[in-house]
Write an enzyme that holds these catalytic residues in place. Structure first.
Site, mmCIF file in Angstrom:
data_model
loop_
_atom_site.group_PDB
_atom_site.id
_atom_site.type_symbol
_atom_site.label_atom_id
_atom_site.label_comp_id
_atom_site.label_asym_id
_atom_site.label_seq_id
_atom_site.Cartn_x
_atom_site.Cartn_y
_atom_site.Cartn_z
ATOM 1 N N THR A 323 -22.896 86.746 32.421
ATOM 2 C CA THR A 323 -21.636 86.169 31.955
ATOM 3 C C THR A 323 -20.694 85.861 33.118
ATOM 4 O O THR A 323 -20.893 86.308 34.236
ATOM 5 C CB THR A 323 -20.899 87.118 30.985
ATOM 6 O OG1 THR A 323 -20.414 88.232 31.723
ATOM 7 C CG2 THR A 323 -21.812 87.602 29.869
ATOM 8 N N CYS A 324 -19.645 85.117 32.800
ATOM 9 C CA CYS A 324 -18.628 84.751 33.789
ATOM 10 C C CYS A 324 -17.647 85.892 34.045
ATOM 11 O O CYS A 324 -16.633 85.690 34.712
ATOM 12 C CB CYS A 324 -17.845 83.534 33.294
ATOM 13 S SG CYS A 324 -18.803 82.020 33.314
ATOM 14 N N ASP A 325 -17.915 87.052 33.482
ATOM 15 C CA ASP A 325 -16.984 88.161 33.627
ATOM 16 C C ASP A 325 -17.286 88.936 34.901
ATOM 17 O O ASP A 325 -18.413 89.395 35.110
ATOM 18 C CB ASP A 325 -17.114 89.074 32.412
ATOM 19 C CG ASP A 325 -15.963 90.053 32.315
ATOM 20 O OD1 ASP A 325 -15.556 90.605 33.351
ATOM 21 O OD2 ASP A 325 -15.467 90.263 31.200
#
Lengths: 376, 376
Positions: A323-325
């Protein structure tokens, strides 16, 4: 790696990411615990993995169940569990959940404060209740201590109050923390519980049950003490403190029953040195902290990894999710080594992932679908 | 609290826990950002909240979209977005996802390493690509830095390589971190990007785009600088460094667009002093870290709370979720005060919860169903 799971993955080549659980292994672990600790009734902690094939198998084996919510009570009932074999084991329960469970026939509830006890007296009258004590979680890899449990002094008052409220003050529980590596944690807790049994007996109240909680560890990257080691320590402490007047003993294993029975099959999405010259590569998998591996928070639980080329020349990696997290990093401080020629598109396996993975998984963070599950 | 949401909750009395989002407020925030920063094209960060009513509204307003996965690309297309208005903004992409997006017409992709660039050259030939730079996240409440981005030196090489691979080396991006409170973070990053524009121009490659990322903060418990403050700083820095040769400017707001448009409506499950005598009460809600409030990890994001009796005598509380997980604590170190007579069964509201809540939510941890959502 579990040969049945290895074969399933080789033959079916399931889409990644997915969790594959060997239900026979679940049964084997249940039986192993039963043999090690025959004095105890096993209440499977449904929250570890509530999949129907697991519940079905355990119902068939005569297991009891520790449910964290009305929804989990309901899952157990759907799998054919006797409501008398279900403990509502969350100290925090909505009134609606207490009522629903009581109406379904559940008659055992935990509490750790007066307010919850009053709810139980009103909405589950006459039920068996047990009070959760606060104990030390120091050697647990996933500690549980701050949020739950009460002091010995408070538990004493509450158990007497439970009787006065028309409830059945059945016993006491504690949780030494999940993935607890020290048997001494159980011994210390049992001694504390035993002294409260004595106190309450002097006050005219005879308790009949000790719930030892769960916490039994499983193998991740390192060996852990065998279950017999814990069983001996527990039985020794129980004998020392209770002699022939042994109360009912309950255990609530979750991780121990299903953890080692599961493998997460995942694809390497990207491998890159990202401009570093120290040899460390970043490896991004198609599952991360928000795809189910929540227990990698603070790198607490360190899963063993199998590639198709274990033993090949390897080097250090940081592992992250897809994810982009920025928080979606599995291991950056813990040393992991993977083959030097590991590439995007390869599949690898994370072992010991049968517990607390499928349910932590987010509904669709970054758009990714929940983890697929296969029970074989 | 948002009056439309207040009215909805009063009239409909929706079951808790639930998220209520005012889609008109989403539009208002989108328009406010467009007015503050008219030079920039807005790529809504779908991961903040991918609900169809939000995407529908933004498509109608002419928004572009920043997608973190093929699944998010697909959601945008289903809502009627033009594929030319979609940026595939995750630096980590499966080949299958790149292919699917490319086949659907997406022609803009981010990368931050050579391996990913090679994947793009092969599976998304000719596409616009931009390179993500690593920048300082120091004043962000939810930093993103370690996992993504590359150095200026590496980005220089990679952009030249992109040209050689037949891709369109469109520009550069950075992310100053989410809920970034300092406008200076943008100024510093713009200066760094500008110097790389100059370097590459000298090497015969003229970039045409700066993607400023997101990070614009919203109000939680404290006031934050207005968007105009950030817009002025950004436009000032852009003018200083680019003069009349202004490149395309992209922004990727997520939290800023949807955060303040949402309210989580939750029930108090239990209030107890748990034997403490220092006045602190534990308040357990029917939503916690695994029900969607993942950003309370380390108490990073501190939501404002509204009760029906704000202003009544209050005292300190620790706040926790409804699961048996010891990590499911929202706030223990951060000071929160709630009414002294707060009781189990009361409903309260968590403000500013429109972003990054519905999607972090677990599928069924402890048996609890995913958060219900209402878009009004």
């Amino acid at each position: 790696m579990n040969p049945k799971i290895t074969r399933f993955i080789a033959e079916k080549n399931p889409a990644t990411p997915c969790l594959v659980v060997d239900v026979d292994e679940v049964e084997a672990r249940y039986r192993a615990l039963g043999q090690a600790l025959p004095q105890a009734r096993i209440y499977y902690a449904v929250k570890a993995n509530p999949a129907r094939p697991i519940l079905d198998r355990l119902v068939g084996l005569g297991s009891c169940f520790d449910a964290a919510s009305w929804e989990e009570v309901s899952l157990c009932l759907q799998a054919g569990a006797d409501p008398a074999a279900i403990s509502f084991g969350n100290t925090v329960k909505k009134v609606s959940a207490i009522r629903a469970a009581y109406e379904a026939g559940v008659r055992m509830f935990v509490f750790d404060c007066r307010e919850e006890l009053e709810k139980l007296a009103r909405h589950a009258p006459g039920s068996r209740v047990y009070c959760r004590l606060l104990v030390d979680n120091y050697a647990a890899e996933w500690p549980l201590s701050r949020k739950f449990g009460t002091t010995v002094e408070s538990a004493r008052d509450l158990m007497l109050a439970a009787r006065d409220m028309g409830l059945d003050p059945y016993g006491l529980s504690f949780h030494v923390g999940s993935q607890q590596l020290s048997a001494e944690a159980y011994e210390v807790a049992i001694a504390r519980v035993a002294s409260l049994f004595t106190d309450l007996s002097a006050a005219g109240l005879d308790l009949r049950m000790i719930n030892l909680g769960g916490g039994f560890p499983i193998r991740y990257r390192e060996d852990v003490p065998e279950i017999d080691h814990f069983a001996e320590a527990i039985f020794g402490a129980m004998t020392e403190h209770f002699g022939n007047a042994m109360p009912d003993m309950l255990v609530e294993p979750g991780r121990f029953i299903v953890g080692e029975a599961g493998v997460v099959h995942t694809e390497v999405v990207l491998v890159s040195a990202r401009g570093r010259t120290d040899g460390l590569r970043w490896v991004y998998l198609d599952i991360g902290r928000f795809g189910g591996l929540a227990e990698t928070e603070n790198e607490s639980i360190r899963y063993a990894i199998r590639t198709g080329r274990d033993g090949a020349p390897s080097g250090p990696v940081a592992l992250a999710g897809p994810t982009c997290d920025g928080a979606d990093i599995l291991y950056e401080k813990t040393r992991y080594d993977l083959p030097l020629d590991l590439e995007s598109g390869e599949v690898i396996d994370l072992l010991g992932t049968g517990a607390y993975v499928s349910t932590y998984c987010s509904t669709r963070f970054n758009g990714f679908a929940p983890l697929a599950e296969h029970y074989i």
